[in-house]
Write an enzyme that holds these catalytic residues in place. Structure first.
Site, short mmCIF file in Angstrom:
data_model
loop_
_atom_site.label_atom_id
_atom_site.label_comp_id
_atom_site.label_asym_id
_atom_site.label_seq_id
_atom_site.Cartn_x
_atom_site.Cartn_y
_atom_site.Cartn_z
CE LYS A 154 -4.19 -2.02 1.85
NZ LYS A 154 -3.69 -3.63 1.94
CD GLU A 238 -4.03 6.02 4.32
OE1 GLU A 238 -5.21 6.18 4.49
OE2 GLU A 238 -3.69 5.65 3.12
NE ARG A 331 -8.87 -8.98 -1.61
CZ ARG A 331 -9.82 -8.54 -1.14
NH1 ARG A 331 -11.17 -8.87 -1.69
NH2 ARG A 331 -9.64 -7.68 -0.20
#
Length: 737
Positions: A154, A238, A331
């Protein structure tokens, strides 16, 4: 529904659908598939449960043979029974079975499968596993290895998306993981912050940190959970957006560079950072905003040369209406069925055909947007205990009937065990309507008719969510449950309690009549001479002149809305000459009702009372010397218990007490809130602790739960150790003041 919508909402066995499937290999643009590429004829599904069953359903419709893999815990599971072949890959722990890539690849080679579909979770986003498949000559039904690697990290994905011009949330996405550096970066970003694993998904390892004092414990806990779930413990930070919506876009690409989006899904309603109700399209979204989201998602996919199915997730700040890239899941997503319902396409079929080298069948302008769909995830979990996962046997499992507008995606059947080793999802209920309001009506109705007994579930809570006025208006964000907790978890007022008690009494009355009616029906069907003394009770005329036999029943009503425990209901039942039952309740017989019951077979009855006729469904099973009786009628579901008639001597009494009689343990006992694995013990026996101090950490279904001291005191009887399994309600330790 309009004529056009009716035409497009095909059924799986429609001739038009079969014809379209045959023509899939030639797109409208004239781009042909590579005829030299070997067609997939046999697929191994490297997963379990409902997603394995879902993939098999499409594969079989396409004439493709399927291979299941299973751990010892799943030997008799539905996905194993549904496959053409099944191969054992290891013991129950996921790291020794479903995360064992080499064993799965060996199983594919052994069975002659040409391709592996990873499903979601487990190895679905493992670049190493996809690479291993390719090295062994197997087709990995998913995106290219490079895209999995880039988007699986990520931190790296944020850098790539930033370079591609996709908006990003402020944060730290670096490789350095020193805890002091991370704490310093958190201070630069500004609290509150979100701690998040760089790999994986499903909310596992996520922590919201409000202040620097909580950072270290949250960071270390996130690392442990990430390592247990994904095998990688690196973390990113974050800025935590305080009023966000979670909106994601389904994208799809082929091997010829074509990428398109299939509109968005709103997944804002979550608990423990995991989605429980998803819908498509997102409510209260303008056409322009939808177009911008779709364009950003396609740009994200093209930035990593993506093909096959993927989901680009965005955080939408409801204050500023700005959206930011969150992550890309490389996915098929758990909630993909709601997209299938609104675009009327089979995404698993698309995955297989793209893996075969075929182009996408539609252009962006040809993708339809039809109606609205909801998905509700039905879990075995203890909602009053903070949604902790639950385990146990599905003694009764009757989902709603499926149709062209109602789907039940499940990997279990009646009698199966919900294990502590895997995700506790029982089923996904998916409904479609011409618009959001129509779909919501269908969702509420299906939830009220979805019958599960044997384990606690979140069905009642899902019903509350669906009925909430803010949800009905589409006013959702990721804090929805917390924001409306006073209404969703309301403690009954005196008037509400009276209404609940009245409903429970009525339900107990109907249950008594149904039980006796089934008893009578069974006696009538039994061979002559096998009738027991109970047959005297049902004689007509009565066995004594001017006398009607009477029986007394006792039920313990399990009221999930009340912490005070079960309530005893005593009923006096009189069988009358006309076959009806006169039922009295209360010491003074103040509650009287005459009920006529008709046994319809299996667990179904038709009852009449006070001029009302309704269906009643019962589930009856024995567990821990307790008879459990679940009743469904109308919008109501009640759970009653009856102690089985065992006479015990004084010395045997404690040994044979039922679980709910012994659950309290010795004074000061702290009980395990769930069945799970002890992963860390934080104090020693004899330690003095403060109220709220963490004592130990439990893990179940890869989610951690910290057990804290409920009061100040000294820890005694702390016998558990790291690596030990504990059962729900077992004594962990005692606190003495």
């Amino acid at each position: 529904m309009s004529l056009m919508a009716s035409t497009l909402r095909r059924k799986p066995n429609d001739r038009s659908f079969i014809l379209q499937s045959r023509l899939f290999s030639v797109s409208k643009s004239g781009c042909k598939s590579d005829d030299k590429q070997q067609r997939i004829e046999k697929i191994l599904i490297a997963n379990r449960g409902e997603i394995a069953c879902r993939i098999m359903r499409t594969a079989k419709r396409l004439g493709i043979r399927t291979v299941a893999v299973y751990s010892d815990a799943d030997r008799d599971s539905l996905h194993v029974k549904s496959a053409d072949e099944a191969i054992r890959i290891g013991p129950p722990p996921a790291r020794l079975s479903y995360l064992n890539g080499s064993s799965i690849v060996d199983a594919a080679i052994r069975t002659g499968a040409q391709a592996i579909h990873p499903g979601y979770g487990f190895l679905s986003e493992s670049a190493d596993f996809a690479l291993l498949c390719g090295d062994k000559g197997l087709t990995f039904i998913g995106p290219p290895v490079s895209a999995i690697r880039d988007m699986g990290d990520k931190s790296a994905s944020k850098r790539i998306m930033g370079a591609a011009g996709v908006p990003l949330v402020p944060g730290y996405h670096g490789n350095e993981q020193d805890i002091d550096l991370m704490k310093s970066e958190a201070a630069k970003i500004g609290y509150p912050i979100l701690i998040k694993p760089t790999h994986g998904g499903g909310g596992k390892g996520m922590r919201i940190v409000q202040s620097p004092n909580d950072f270290v414990d949250s960071f270390l806990g996130a690392q442990r959970e990430a390592a247990a779930s994904f095998g990688i413990n690196t973390i990113l930070l974050e800025k935590y957006i305080t009023q966000p919506r979670h909106i994601e876009v389904q994208i799809f690409g082929d091997k010829y560079g074509k990428v398109l989006h299939l509109y968005e899904r709103d997944c804002s309603v979550q608990r423990r950072h995991q989605k429980i109700i998803e819908e498509a399209p997102a409510p209260n979204v303008t056409h322009d905003f939808r177009a911008l989201l779709g364009q950003a998602a396609v740009s994200a996919a093209k930035a990593v040369s993506y093909h096959n199915a993927g989901t680009v997730e965005f955080i939408v700040d409801t204050v500023s209406d700005q959206f930011y890239f969150m992550e890309m899941n490389t996915r098929l997503q758990v909630e993909h069925p709601v997209t299938e319902m609104i675009v009327d396409q089979d995404l698993v079929e698309w995955q297989i055909r793209v893996a075969n080298g075929e182009p996408l069948p539609l252009s962006q302008s040809e993708v339809p947007l039809l109606g609205h769909a909801f998905e509700a995830r039905i879990y075995a979990e203890n909602v009053p205990k903070g949604f902790l996962p639950a385990t146990g046997v599905l003694h009764h499992y009757h989902p709603v009937p499926v149709s062209s507008t109602v789907r039940v995606e499940t990997g279990v059947e009646q009698g199966d065990t919900v294990s502590m080793h895997y995700d506790p999802m029982i089923a996904k209920l998916v409904v479609w309507g011409e618009n959001r309001a129509a779909a919501l009506v269908k969702l509420k109705n299906c939830l009220s008719n979805f019958e599960v007994a044997g384990v606690p579930t979140n069905i009642n809570f899902l019903q509350k969510l669906a009925k909430h006025r803010a949800f009905e208006s589409g006013d959702v964000e990721t804090h929805f449950i917390e924001q409306h907790k006073d209404e969703l978890f309301v403690k009954p007022s005196q008037s509400v309690s009276a209404e609940m008690n009245s409903a429970a009494r009525l339900s107990a009355t109907l249950v008594a009549a149904c039980i006796f009616e089934k008893e009578k029906s069974t006696l009538k069907e039994s061979p002559p001479g096998n009738h027991c003394l109970l047959s005297i009770w049902y004689t007509d005329p009565p066995f004594r002149v001017h006398h009607h036999a009477r029986r007394i029943m006792e039920f313990e009503w399990e009221n999930e809305h009340d912490d005070s425990g079960s309530k005893l209901l005593t009923l006096t039942v009189t069988y009358q000459a006309d076959g009806n039952y006169l039922i009295e309740m209360g010491e003074d017989g103040s509650y009287i009702s005459e009920v006529k019951a008709t046994y319809l077979g299996e667990h179904k009855f038709r009852v009449e009372f006070d001029g009302v006729s309704t269906d009643v469904h019962l589930a009856v099973y024995n567990k821990d010397r307790i008879k459990h009786i679940h009743a469904w009628h109308g919008l109501h579901h009640h759970h009653f218990k009856q102690k089985l008639g065992l006479e015990l001597s004084d010395e045997d009494e404690t040994q044979h007490k039922t679980s709910f009689e012994t659950a309290t343990g010795p004074p000061g006992s702290v009980l395990s809130p769930m069945a799970g694995l002890v992963v860390k013990v934080l104090v020693n026996d004899g330690t003095k602790v403060e109220e709220g101090q963490p004592i130990l950490v439990l893990e179940a279904m890869k989610m951690e739960h910290v057990v804290k001291a409920p009061t100040t005191g000294v820890v005694h009887g702390l016998q558990v150790t790291a690596g030990q399994q504990v059962s729900d309600g077992s004594v962990l330790f005692r606190l003495q003041g």
